[in-house]
Enzyme design. Structure first.
Site, short mmCIF file in Angstrom:
data_model
loop_
_atom_site.label_atom_id
_atom_site.label_comp_id
_atom_site.label_asym_id
_atom_site.label_seq_id
_atom_site.Cartn_x
_atom_site.Cartn_y
_atom_site.Cartn_z
N GLU A 1 0.84 -1.20 0.00
CA GLU A 1 0.00 0.00 0.00
C GLU A 1 0.87 1.26 0.00
O GLU A 1 0.60 2.21 -0.74
CB GLU A 1 -0.94 0.02 1.21
CG GLU A 1 -1.85 1.23 1.21
CD GLU A 1 -2.55 1.47 2.53
OE1 GLU A 1 -3.75 1.79 2.52
OE2 GLU A 1 -1.88 1.36 3.59
N TRP B 1 -8.33 -1.99 -0.10
CA TRP B 1 -9.11 -0.87 -0.63
C TRP B 1 -10.27 -1.33 -1.50
O TRP B 1 -10.98 -0.51 -2.09
CB TRP B 1 -8.20 0.06 -1.45
CG TRP B 1 -7.39 1.01 -0.62
CD1 TRP B 1 -6.16 0.79 -0.08
CD2 TRP B 1 -7.77 2.34 -0.24
NE1 TRP B 1 -5.73 1.91 0.62
CE2 TRP B 1 -6.70 2.88 0.53
CE3 TRP B 1 -8.89 3.13 -0.47
CZ2 TRP B 1 -6.72 4.16 1.07
CZ3 TRP B 1 -8.92 4.41 0.06
CH2 TRP B 1 -7.86 4.92 0.82
N TYR C 1 -4.67 9.54 -1.60
CA TYR C 1 -3.33 9.84 -1.09
C TYR C 1 -2.23 10.02 -2.14
O TYR C 1 -1.55 11.04 -2.19
CB TYR C 1 -2.90 8.75 -0.11
CG TYR C 1 -3.78 8.63 1.09
CD1 TYR C 1 -3.62 9.47 2.18
CD2 TYR C 1 -4.78 7.66 1.14
CE1 TYR C 1 -4.44 9.36 3.30
CE2 TYR C 1 -5.61 7.54 2.25
CZ TYR C 1 -5.44 8.40 3.32
OH TYR C 1 -6.25 8.29 4.41
N CYS D 1 -7.78 9.91 5.84
CA CYS D 1 -7.78 9.86 7.32
C CYS D 1 -6.45 10.37 7.86
O CYS D 1 -6.43 11.14 8.81
CB CYS D 1 -8.03 8.43 7.78
SG CYS D 1 -9.67 7.82 7.38
N ARG E 1 -6.88 12.59 11.17
CA ARG E 1 -8.16 13.15 11.60
C ARG E 1 -9.08 12.10 12.20
O ARG E 1 -9.92 12.38 13.05
CB ARG E 1 -8.88 13.83 10.43
CG ARG E 1 -9.30 12.85 9.36
CD ARG E 1 -10.25 13.46 8.32
NE ARG E 1 -10.61 12.47 7.32
CZ ARG E 1 -11.62 11.60 7.45
NH1 ARG E 1 -12.38 11.61 8.52
NH2 ARG E 1 -11.87 10.72 6.49
N ASP F 1 -9.39 4.34 13.03
CA ASP F 1 -9.99 3.06 13.42
C ASP F 1 -8.91 2.33 14.21
O ASP F 1 -8.01 1.72 13.64
CB ASP F 1 -10.39 2.31 12.14
CG ASP F 1 -10.86 0.88 12.39
OD1 ASP F 1 -10.75 0.39 13.53
OD2 ASP F 1 -11.31 0.24 11.41
#
Length: 318
Positions: free
Chosen positions: A62, A84, A148, A200, A220, A223
């Site tokens: 990733e 994803w 991203y 995130c 921000r 999980d």
């Protein structure tokens, strides 16, 4: 300084003890707290959790995907990385091109209905095969928008130009290491509506002192059970790669969380993890023959001495 893994486990305990019960976008519900910071000494070892097995190859592939500036899940699927898939799949099943079984609220329904879970998995396999083999389909439904990698490598300006933030920050670290402007932002308000999932982990900053490179990430939304262990290892890897290219040692990775939450259907898994003893952190081995982070492939990384407890499964909230 708390040991790296215990710092994370402390966060889990704090949320279970003091977190506020809240509803959320996914309909699952969370226990949440706002504003929490963890520090990880990268000299202590690579911060891959040992109280449950965390799949390093998924994290590394990733990160390479981000570094390449890629936003299409085809590269991930080619590397057997499915983290994803749900967001791209959602775009397909909500489109006019989809004519299969009803996939409304597939995330929650697949957790509660074994019969639907089988149907959902069949449709997901069809989707993955199409992304891997059909270029037109992949371009349309495999792409997640300006997520991203796009922001890191190809930030569009109001003048129609492109900024490669990652290249710029590496150049800055090499030529002006004590600058306070070593920042990369993934949060682009103009592009947020076109993203499958708004970032995130929104902004990170590098800092050089005593020949060591440290990184602080502002996230921000976290999980804590499923996502945050990935984020910790991913940015520790990124910091290690950039330190290598810049001729620096690693320092600290600092994670500052906004909304740190445990989903209500992860509570028992978290408690199970907290019942386990921590083990010695592994070591990250990088192919030192590669100089630039843009040249690395998955085979250039290895994790040595990783002896974790078994993995703990939990459903992802989409």
């Amino acid at each position: 300084m708390r040991s790296s893994e215990q710092t994370y486990l402390d966060l889990c305990e704090t949320i279970l003890k003091d977190g506020t019960k809240k509803g959320d976008r996914t309909g699952t519900g969370t226990y949440s707290l706002f504003g929490y910071q963890m520090r990880f000494n990268l000299q202590e070892g690579f911060p891959l959790l040992t109280t449950k097995k965390v799949p390093f190859r998924l994290i590394a592939s990733e990160l390479l995907w981000f570094i390449k500036g890629d936003t299409n899940i085809r590269y991930l699927l080619e590397n057997n990385n499915n983290i994803w898939n749900e967001w791209a799949f959602e775009n397909w099943v909500n489109s006019e091109d989809y004519n299969g079984p009803d996939m409304t609220d597939f995330g929650l329904r697949s957790q509660k209905d074994p019969e639907f879970q089988q149907v959902y998995q069949e449709q997901m396999e069809i989707f993955k095969k199409k992304v891997l083999t059909d270029d037109e389909f992949s371009d349309k439904y495999g792409d997640l928008g300006a997520v991203y990698g796009k922001q890191w490598r190809d930030w569009k300006t109001s003048a129609g130009q492109s900024i490669d933030q990652l290249k710029q920050v590496i150049h800055s670290l090499k030529n002006n290491p004590h600058s306070r402007r070593h920042i990369v932002s993934a949060w682009n308000p103009e592009d947020v509506p076109s993203m499958a999932l708004p970032p995130c982990h929104t902004l990170f900053q590098f800092y050089v002192a005593d020949g060591r490179l440290s990184c602080q990430l502002y996230q921000r939304s976290g999980d804590v059970f499923l996502g945050v262990p990935f984020n910790i290892a991913s940015y520790a890897l990124l910091t290690s790669l950039i330190a290598h290219e810049c001729g620096l040692e690693t320092g600290e990775f600092i994670l500052t969380l906004g909304d740190a939450h445990i989903y209500s259907n992860h509570v028992e898994q978290v408690k199970k993890q907290l019942s386990r003893e921590t083990r010695k952190l592994p070591q990250l081995i990088i192919n030192r023959d590669k100089e630039s982070i843009f040249d690395f492939e998955l085979s250039d990384f290895d994790i040595q001495g990783y002896q974790p407890h078994p993995s703990i499964k939990a459903p992802i909230a989409v």
